[in-house]
Design a protein around this motif. Structure first.
Motif, short mmCIF file in Angstrom:
data_model
loop_
_atom_site.label_atom_id
_atom_site.label_comp_id
_atom_site.label_asym_id
_atom_site.label_seq_id
_atom_site.Cartn_x
_atom_site.Cartn_y
_atom_site.Cartn_z
N THR A 100 0.85 -1.21 0.11
CA THR A 100 -0.23 -0.04 -0.19
C THR A 100 0.94 1.40 -0.05
O THR A 100 0.43 2.36 -0.35
N TRP A 106 -0.76 -7.20 1.99
CA TRP A 106 -1.61 -8.28 2.41
C TRP A 106 -1.68 -9.27 1.09
O TRP A 106 -1.26 -8.82 -0.02
N HIS A 113 -12.55 -14.69 -0.27
CA HIS A 113 -12.27 -13.56 0.53
C HIS A 113 -11.31 -13.74 1.73
O HIS A 113 -11.72 -13.09 2.59
N TYR A 144 -11.90 -10.39 4.07
CA TYR A 144 -11.96 -8.93 3.71
C TYR A 144 -13.21 -8.52 2.87
O TYR A 144 -13.71 -9.80 2.46
N LEU A 146 -14.20 -5.25 -0.02
CA LEU A 146 -14.10 -3.87 -0.69
C LEU A 146 -15.26 -3.12 -0.46
O LEU A 146 -16.27 -3.37 -1.06
N PHE A 151 -10.71 -0.87 2.53
CA PHE A 151 -10.60 -2.17 2.60
C PHE A 151 -11.15 -2.49 3.97
O PHE A 151 -10.27 -2.32 5.18
N TYR A 168 -5.88 2.68 0.99
CA TYR A 168 -5.48 1.66 0.19
C TYR A 168 -5.67 1.83 -1.29
O TYR A 168 -6.67 2.75 -1.69
N THR A 170 -7.88 0.76 -3.67
CA THR A 170 -8.99 0.14 -3.75
C THR A 170 -9.31 0.05 -5.34
O THR A 170 -9.94 -1.21 -5.71
N LEU A 173 -7.39 -2.51 -6.65
CA LEU A 173 -7.82 -3.88 -6.35
C LEU A 173 -8.96 -4.48 -7.04
O LEU A 173 -9.14 -5.62 -7.13
N ARG A 174 -9.90 -3.70 -6.93
CA ARG A 174 -11.08 -3.97 -7.39
C ARG A 174 -11.03 -4.49 -8.74
O ARG A 174 -11.72 -5.59 -9.26
#
Length: 246
Positions: A100, A106, A113, A144, A146, A151, A168, A170, A173-174
């Motif tokens: 991050t 992570w 998940h 986790y 989103l 997060f 983060y 996100t 990540l998404r």
């Protein structure tokens, strides 16, 4: 999904097969890629891409442990990276390891998940991971979600616990996680708007950086309010006489 060794030339062959099907009968190229994949023994085109990524990792001796070390080093250097991997010991199970740049890193399982913290507040954590050519065992210690720009994680680690974390990457990540999830789950996430997160100190700190007033957030938190990223508003429990605001 079972692992099928998949080279770059095999991917090109399947693409050419899909184009040939398109020339002969027409149809959407994406659907024809799925059809060509199934004809070759895969479940769908995404299965092909997962197997190709894993095959490439095996050829480069890119183990999951090596990927984790790379992400940890990046975080300790204040860098943000995301690495999707199937690991050399898994079938076609996807994983995502990410840093991050703000002290945390992570490892995620997009299907179940599950989450495992690699670095927390600048300190590397130990992980229970056993990997060889035949099996892979990961000691997942949390789950986790989103939720908008946050997060949200619930772990067994005493210093982390359950919290929603801002700051983060996100969006990135998404972009990786959604395609890796089953289609039914992705659809539900789009339809379901129950994304509110508790007004924890971490969440309030992120909101204040976005221009929210501390006094209003403190007052909302005292009344049990939660923040909804999709609506960009604070919502109160039904029993509260205080209306939503922002």
């Amino acid at each position: 999904m079972r692992f099928i060794p998949t080279t770059a030339s095999k991917v090109d062959t399947l693409k050419k097969k899909a184009k040939a099907l398109q020339r002969n009968g027409g149809g959407q190229y994406a659907k024809l890629l799925d059809r060509a994949a199934r004809m070759a023994g895969y479940e769908h085109w995404h299965h092909v891409t997962l197997c190709f990524r894993e095959t490439e990792g095996i050829g480069q001796d890119r183990s999951l442990a090596g990927t984790i070390d790379q992400v940890v080093r990046a975080e300790l250097n204040g860098e943000v990276i995301l690495i999707g991997t199937g690991s050399e010991a898994s079938t076609s199970q996807p994983f995502l390891a990410f840093s991050t740049g703000i002290g945390d890193a992570w490892l995620l399982d997009p299907i179940q998940h599950q989450a495992c913290c690699l670095v927390w507040r600048g300190e590397r954590l130990s992980q229970e991971i056993e990997e060889d050519a035949h099996h892979l065992v990961i000691g997942w210690d949390g789950h986790y979600e989103l939720r908008g720009a946050f997060f949200e994680v619930a772990t067994e680690h005493p210093a982390i616990g359950r919290r929603a974390i801002g700051g983060y990457p996100t969006d990135a990540l998404r972009a990786y996680l959604l395609p890796a999830q089953p289609a039914e789950e992705s659809i539900l996430q789009v339809i379901d708007q129950t994304d509110a997160v508790p007004l924890t100190p971490d969440v309030m700190a992120q909101l204040m950086r976005d221009g929210w007033e501390r006094d209003r957030l403190d007052a909302a938190a005292r009344h049990g309010a939660r923040y909804s990223p999709s609506r960009n508003t604070v919502v109160f429990p039904p029993v509260s006489s205080v209306a939503s605001f922002r």
